[in-house]
Design a protein around this motif. Structure first.
Motif, short mmCIF file in Angstrom:
data_model
loop_
_atom_site.label_atom_id
_atom_site.label_comp_id
_atom_site.label_asym_id
_atom_site.label_seq_id
_atom_site.Cartn_x
_atom_site.Cartn_y
_atom_site.Cartn_z
N LEU A 161 0.83 -1.20 0.00
CA LEU A 161 0.00 0.00 0.00
C LEU A 161 0.87 1.26 0.00
O LEU A 161 0.62 2.20 -0.77
CB LEU A 161 -0.93 0.00 1.21
N LEU A 162 1.88 1.28 0.84
CA LEU A 162 2.76 2.46 0.90
C LEU A 162 3.50 2.66 -0.42
O LEU A 162 3.67 3.80 -0.87
CB LEU A 162 3.74 2.31 2.05
N ALA A 163 3.95 1.57 -1.03
CA ALA A 163 4.64 1.69 -2.32
C ALA A 163 3.71 2.23 -3.39
O ALA A 163 4.12 3.05 -4.23
CB ALA A 163 5.20 0.33 -2.73
N LEU A 164 2.47 1.80 -3.37
CA LEU A 164 1.48 2.31 -4.34
C LEU A 164 1.20 3.78 -4.09
O LEU A 164 1.15 4.59 -5.03
CB LEU A 164 0.19 1.50 -4.24
N MET A 165 1.03 4.15 -2.82
CA MET A 165 0.79 5.55 -2.49
C MET A 165 1.94 6.45 -2.93
O MET A 165 1.74 7.60 -3.33
CB MET A 165 0.58 5.70 -0.97
N ALA A 166 3.16 5.92 -2.89
CA ALA A 166 4.35 6.70 -3.23
C ALA A 166 4.49 6.93 -4.73
O ALA A 166 5.19 7.85 -5.15
CB ALA A 166 5.60 6.00 -2.70
N GLN A 167 3.78 6.11 -5.54
CA GLN A 167 4.01 6.18 -6.99
C GLN A 167 2.76 6.35 -7.84
O GLN A 167 2.86 6.66 -9.03
CB GLN A 167 4.74 4.91 -7.43
N VAL A 168 1.59 6.15 -7.27
CA VAL A 168 0.35 6.21 -8.04
C VAL A 168 -0.43 7.47 -7.68
O VAL A 168 -0.62 7.77 -6.50
CB VAL A 168 -0.52 4.96 -7.76
N VAL A 169 -0.89 8.19 -8.70
CA VAL A 169 -1.76 9.34 -8.46
C VAL A 169 -3.16 8.81 -8.15
O VAL A 169 -3.83 8.26 -9.01
CB VAL A 169 -1.80 10.27 -9.69
N ASP A 170 -3.56 8.98 -6.90
CA ASP A 170 -4.83 8.44 -6.41
C ASP A 170 -5.87 9.54 -6.42
O ASP A 170 -5.81 10.49 -5.64
CB ASP A 170 -4.63 7.88 -5.00
N THR A 171 -6.87 9.41 -7.29
CA THR A 171 -7.89 10.46 -7.39
C THR A 171 -8.79 10.52 -6.16
O THR A 171 -9.45 11.53 -5.93
CB THR A 171 -8.75 10.25 -8.65
N ASN A 172 -8.81 9.46 -5.36
CA ASN A 172 -9.56 9.51 -4.10
C ASN A 172 -8.92 10.52 -3.15
O ASN A 172 -9.62 11.25 -2.44
CB ASN A 172 -9.59 8.13 -3.44
N LEU A 173 -7.59 10.55 -3.16
CA LEU A 173 -6.90 11.55 -2.33
C LEU A 173 -7.17 12.96 -2.85
O LEU A 173 -7.38 13.89 -2.07
CB LEU A 173 -5.39 11.27 -2.34
N ILE A 174 -7.18 13.12 -4.16
CA ILE A 174 -7.43 14.45 -4.74
C ILE A 174 -8.85 14.90 -4.44
O ILE A 174 -9.09 16.08 -4.15
CB ILE A 174 -7.18 14.42 -6.26
N GLN A 184 -3.01 15.24 -2.29
CA GLN A 184 -2.49 14.03 -2.92
C GLN A 184 -0.97 14.06 -2.97
O GLN A 184 -0.31 13.06 -2.67
CB GLN A 184 -3.08 13.90 -4.32
N GLN A 185 -0.42 15.21 -3.34
CA GLN A 185 1.03 15.32 -3.43
C GLN A 185 1.68 15.17 -2.06
O GLN A 185 2.74 14.53 -1.93
CB GLN A 185 1.41 16.67 -4.04
N TRP A 186 1.05 15.72 -1.05
CA TRP A 186 1.59 15.59 0.31
C TRP A 186 1.62 14.12 0.73
O TRP A 186 2.63 13.63 1.26
CB TRP A 186 0.75 16.40 1.29
N ALA A 187 0.51 13.40 0.50
CA ALA A 187 0.45 11.98 0.88
C ALA A 187 1.49 11.17 0.11
O ALA A 187 2.14 10.27 0.66
CB ALA A 187 -0.95 11.43 0.63
N ARG A 191 -2.38 8.39 11.33
CA ARG A 191 -2.93 9.49 12.13
C ARG A 191 -2.88 10.80 11.35
O ARG A 191 -3.81 11.61 11.41
CB ARG A 191 -2.16 9.61 13.45
N ALA A 192 -1.79 10.99 10.61
CA ALA A 192 -1.66 12.24 9.85
C ALA A 192 -2.69 12.33 8.73
O ALA A 192 -3.27 13.40 8.50
CB ALA A 192 -0.25 12.33 9.27
N LEU A 193 -2.95 11.23 8.06
CA LEU A 193 -3.95 11.26 6.99
C LEU A 193 -5.35 11.45 7.56
O LEU A 193 -6.18 12.14 6.96
CB LEU A 193 -3.88 9.96 6.17
N ILE A 194 -5.61 10.85 8.72
CA ILE A 194 -6.92 11.02 9.34
C ILE A 194 -7.13 12.48 9.71
O ILE A 194 -8.21 13.04 9.52
CB ILE A 194 -7.05 10.10 10.57
N GLU A 195 -6.10 13.13 10.24
CA GLU A 195 -6.21 14.55 10.60
C GLU A 195 -6.53 15.41 9.38
O GLU A 195 -7.25 16.41 9.47
CB GLU A 195 -4.89 15.04 11.23
N ARG A 196 -6.03 15.01 8.21
CA ARG A 196 -6.25 15.77 6.97
C ARG A 196 -7.43 15.23 6.17
O ARG A 196 -7.70 15.71 5.07
CB ARG A 196 -4.98 15.74 6.12
N ASN A 197 -8.12 14.23 6.72
CA ASN A 197 -9.29 13.64 6.06
C ASN A 197 -8.93 13.08 4.68
O ASN A 197 -9.68 13.21 3.72
CB ASN A 197 -10.42 14.66 5.93
#
Length: 451
Positions: A376-389, A397-400, A423-429
């Motif tokens: 999951l972390l490797a995917l987050m580091a390299q894939v543009v996730d439109t759910n984050l956007i 998205q860029q921060w994550a 925890r950091a992602l939860i704080e940023r929703n």
């Protein structure tokens, strides 16, 4: 190439089998079960026939165990004249024969089983001694011996009937197995902990309307859909890939409705219905009665072939009609194709990031869960996730992505680091739902490769 046996080879095999049967009867003074397959024509051994033989052995072993009949000796041979097994059983010969008749009559596949029982006291048991009718013909359903003695059916007719039996039985069995594998992948995905910003066993991530039990309900509701996706792939494997995808979309709409009914309107797996459903259909298209295809590259490439045309038409419609959803707006404003573009390209993130990361971490000694966190972390580091956007804009998205990169560059993140990012992602929703779907597909393909 499959070997066509001669009459002399078959007669030699029968003579050798009869001799070995007699040796076992004399040595053990117990009933002997002789098991082989009823196969018409000169080809007596092939991958699908070996699979049917193994299925018969499994059924026989389970039936004997259920009746507490001990197998004191067993031997199996795999040769051009066919697979054969000789099992010596501690028990009453009549009782053993009754059990074997039940296996032969259980279903269509059992019609291909030839289970003889030889008793040191009574000789070879026959169905008529049990008051059972003769076996029926594969083709017409009438008394089999009558058809055989009068040669009422051609070898081709008998072979065709046999092929239908094998494809029907193993098709249904494998449809259920692949559907269950997809559900297992979703269960592994939701249970993998910690998953930054996502629902897991520890918390609800950045979600207020769902928890792990919502995902369990959703997965149970989607099991029939995944089985249907496999079936559609099997049924259309001789048609163009685009036709499979067209029919799958209709089934997917019904799958989404089942999901929403199970969750009270909460969207837990809409992305997985689209992506994992397509992967299931691809697995169905690659299926043969011999078993599952383990060619994962072919399955992923087929996903692209199936979906590319429809996805392109979707994007063209967005340009004509304008944006009505967040995904459509992101495409118009930034050219982001999201999961639809990923699927149309054959899921390169799974092929190039997900599976290699999972296998590398498993080889390093990680558990499946620990490896899944790293995937999951490797995917987050390299894939543009439109759910984050959708939740945090391009900046979120860029921060994550940057945070995940910091944890995965040249090493594996620790559990404490993953929990801190959670925890950091939860704080940023923020929630990387697209990457979660890719993780589920990664699990599915890894499970498939092990079957």
């Amino acid at each position: 190439m499959e070997h066509a046996v001669t009459l002399m080879e078959m007669l030699g095999a029968r003579e050798a089998r009869a001799m070995r049967q007699q040796q076992l009867l004399e040595e053990y003074q117990l009933p002997v079960i002789s098991f082989c397959l009823n196969i018409a024509g000169p080809v007596k051994n092939a991958p699908v026939l070996r699979r049917a033989f193994r299925e018969g052995l499994e059924r026989l072993a389970c039936a004997l165990l259920a009746q507490r009949l001990e197998v004191v000796h067993r031997e199996e041979v795999d040769q051009p004249t066919g697979c054969e097994a000789l099992w010596v059983v501690r028990g009453d010969g009549r009782r053993v024969k009754e059990l074997c008749v039940e296996l032969e009559d259980r279903d269509a596949l059992g019609r291909l089983f030839d289970l003889d029982v030889l008793d040191p006291a009574s000789g070879k048991w026959d169905r008529t001694q049990l008051g059972q009718p003769p076996r029926k013909c594969l083709v017409c359903g009438k008394e089999g011996k009558g058809c055989a003695s009068r040669r009422l059916h051609t070898v081709e007719e008998l072979q065709g009937a046999t092929q239908v039996i094998l494809e029907d039985y193993f098709g249904k069995k494998d449809q259920q197995a692949l559907g269950a594998l997809a559900a297992k992948a979703l269960l592994y995905e939701v249970c993998t902990t910690p998953k930054p910003g996502l629902v897991d066993r520890s918390n609800n991530g950045s979600h207020r309307d769902m928890d792990v039990f919502t995902f369990l309900d959703s997965t149970a509701a989607l099991l029939p859909y995944f089985e249907e996706a496999v079936r559609l792939g099997m049924e259309t494997r001789n048609l163009p890939p685009q036709e499979t995808f067209r029919r799958l979309r209709q089934a997917g709409a019904a799958g989404e409705r089942a999901m929403f009914r199970a969750t009270g309107g909460v969207n837990t797996h809409k992305g997985a219905v689209f992506t994992l459903g397509t992967v299931c259909a691809a697995a169905g298209r690659l299926w043969t009665a011999e078993g599952f295809s383990k060619d994962l590259d072919a399955a992923l490439a087929l996903c692209g072939e199936m979906s590319a045309q429809a996805v392109q038409e979707d994007f063209e419609a967005i340009r004509r009609e304008g944006a009505h959803t967040t995904g459509q707006r992101l495409y118009l404003e930034h050219g982001l194709e999201g999961i639809r573009g990923e699927l149309s390209r054959g899921l390169p993130a799974v092929a190039q990031i997900g599976l290699p990361t999972l296998r590398r971490r498993l080889e390093a000694g990680d558990s499946m869960e620990q490896a899944g966190v790293q995937v999951l972390l490797a995917l987050m580091a390299q894939v543009v996730d439109t759910n984050l956007i959708a939740r945090g804009g391009l900046e979120g998205q860029q921060w994550a992505m940057e945070q995940a990169k910091n944890l995965t560059q040249g090493r594996a993140a620790t559990q404490q680091e993953a929990e801190k990012l959670d925890r950091a992602l939860i704080e940023r929703n923020l929630s990387p739902g697209g990457c979660a779907d890719l993780l589920a597909i990664t699990y599915f393909l890894e499970f498939l490769s092990r079957m």
